[in-house]
Design a protein around this motif. Structure first.
Motif, PDB file in Angstrom:
ATOM      1  N   LYS A   1      -0.857   0.009  17.143  1.00 48.29           N
ATOM      2  CA  LYS A   1      -1.721  -0.934  16.674  1.00 48.29           C
ATOM      3  C   LYS A   1      -1.766  -0.425  15.180  1.00 48.29           C
ATOM      4  O   LYS A   1      -1.493  -1.150  14.167  1.00 48.29           O
ATOM      5  N   ASP A   2      -1.862   0.945  14.817  1.00 47.74           N
ATOM      6  CA  ASP A   2      -1.957   1.200  13.379  1.00 47.74           C
ATOM      7  C   ASP A   2      -0.402   1.077  12.788  1.00 47.74           C
ATOM      8  O   ASP A   2      -0.274   0.755  11.767  1.00 47.74           O
TER       9      ASP A   2
ATOM     10  N   SER B   1       2.322   2.435   3.218  1.00 53.09           N
ATOM     11  CA  SER B   1       3.512   1.465   3.584  1.00 53.09           C
ATOM     12  C   SER B   1       4.815   1.713   2.767  1.00 53.09           C
ATOM     13  O   SER B   1       5.912   1.684   3.507  1.00 53.09           O
TER      14      SER B   1
ATOM     15  N   ASP C   1       1.254  -4.616   6.739  1.00 46.04           N
ATOM     16  CA  ASP C   1      -0.006  -4.433   5.639  1.00 46.04           C
ATOM     17  C   ASP C   1      -0.959  -5.500   5.931  1.00 46.04           C
ATOM     18  O   ASP C   1      -1.436  -6.385   5.151  1.00 46.04           O
ATOM     19  N   ASP C   2      -1.411  -5.234   7.058  1.00 50.11           N
ATOM     20  CA  ASP C   2      -2.124  -6.454   7.732  1.00 50.11           C
ATOM     21  C   ASP C   2      -3.385  -5.564   8.513  1.00 50.11           C
ATOM     22  O   ASP C   2      -2.902  -5.199   9.683  1.00 50.11           O
ATOM     23  N   LYS C   3      -4.530  -5.669   8.203  1.00 47.88           N
ATOM     24  CA  LYS C   3      -5.709  -5.067   8.817  1.00 47.88           C
ATOM     25  C   LYS C   3      -5.922  -5.629  10.007  1.00 47.88           C
ATOM     26  O   LYS C   3      -6.532  -5.047  10.927  1.00 47.88           O
ATOM     27  N   LYS C   4      -5.450  -6.907  10.305  1.00 50.46           N
ATOM     28  CA  LYS C   4      -5.923  -7.601  11.633  1.00 50.46           C
ATOM     29  C   LYS C   4      -4.796  -7.536  12.562  1.00 50.46           C
ATOM     30  O   LYS C   4      -4.772  -8.100  13.914  1.00 50.46           O
TER      31      LYS C   4
ATOM     32  N   LYS D   1       0.979  -1.276  -0.021  1.00 48.33           N
ATOM     33  CA  LYS D   1       0.037  -0.027  -0.111  1.00 48.33           C
ATOM     34  C   LYS D   1       0.771   1.207  -0.123  1.00 48.33           C
ATOM     35  O   LYS D   1       2.089   1.278   0.477  1.00 48.33           O
TER      36      LYS D   1
ATOM     37  N   LYS E   1      -0.212  -2.482  11.758  1.00 52.64           N
ATOM     38  CA  LYS E   1      -1.205  -2.601  10.454  1.00 52.64           C
ATOM     39  C   LYS E   1      -0.438  -2.211   9.309  1.00 52.64           C
ATOM     40  O   LYS E   1      -0.365  -2.860   8.234  1.00 52.64           O
ATOM     41  N   ARG E   2       0.162  -1.061   9.109  1.00 52.36           N
ATOM     42  CA  ARG E   2       0.802  -0.453   8.039  1.00 52.36           C
ATOM     43  C   ARG E   2       2.083  -1.139   7.999  1.00 52.36           C
ATOM     44  O   ARG E   2       2.321  -1.545   6.633  1.00 52.36           O
TER      45      ARG E   2
END
Length: 144
Positions: free
Chosen positions: A105-106, A5, A113-116, A2, A109-110
């Motif tokens: 957490k954010d 990232s 590259d994993d929303k979970k 993304k 995720k970045r």
């Protein structure tokens, strides 16, 4: 990968040489004061047992954090996401630390590259100046 990232990676690579070898752009004395918030969960104890900051054990020992691979301190039970970030090459420097503590957490995720992705660290140190000062304090405390 993304865009965010890619931008994060690019900024980290660009800043890397400037922040290598424990370079700290903050004020260690001011960081020591801010670290009082951190010691609720973190301690700083040298490998020889010398206590620099007596703190909690909810978070890992932050002594020697500079250039440590994320999620790798032996004897501490990390969450899966921070371990995965370390396995993917994340090692702590000022830029990564400041980005992480703003929103753990954010950041994960970045980075992954994993929303979970999740972080066990719920505390956020939103002010960049406070974060750079804490980094300066951690680096000034020494390394292994």
């Amino acid at each position: 990968m993304k865009l965010m990232s890619i931008l994060t990676l690019g900024l980290g690579l660009a800043a890397g040489p400037l922040l290598a070898d424990g370079h700290a752009s903050g004020d260690a004395e001011a960081g020591e004061k801010v670290f009082k918030k951190c010691k609720a969960c973190h301690m700083m104890v040298a490998g020889d047992g010398t206590v620099i900051v007596k703190g909690g054990k909810t978070g890992p020992n932050l002594f020697g954090l500079n250039e440590r691979v994320a999620g790798s301190l032996e004897g501490f039970k990390y969450g899966k996401s921070i371990v995965a970030a370390g396995e993917a090459g994340l090692a702590w420097n000022e830029a990564e630390f400041v980005d992480y503590v703003a929103d753990p957490k954010d950041f994960l995720k970045r980075t992954l590259d994993d929303k979970k992705a999740k972080s066990k660290m719920s505390f956020k140190l939103k002010k960049e100046k406070d974060a750079t000062n804490v980094w300066a304090y951690i680096v000034s405390a020494g390394t292994e």
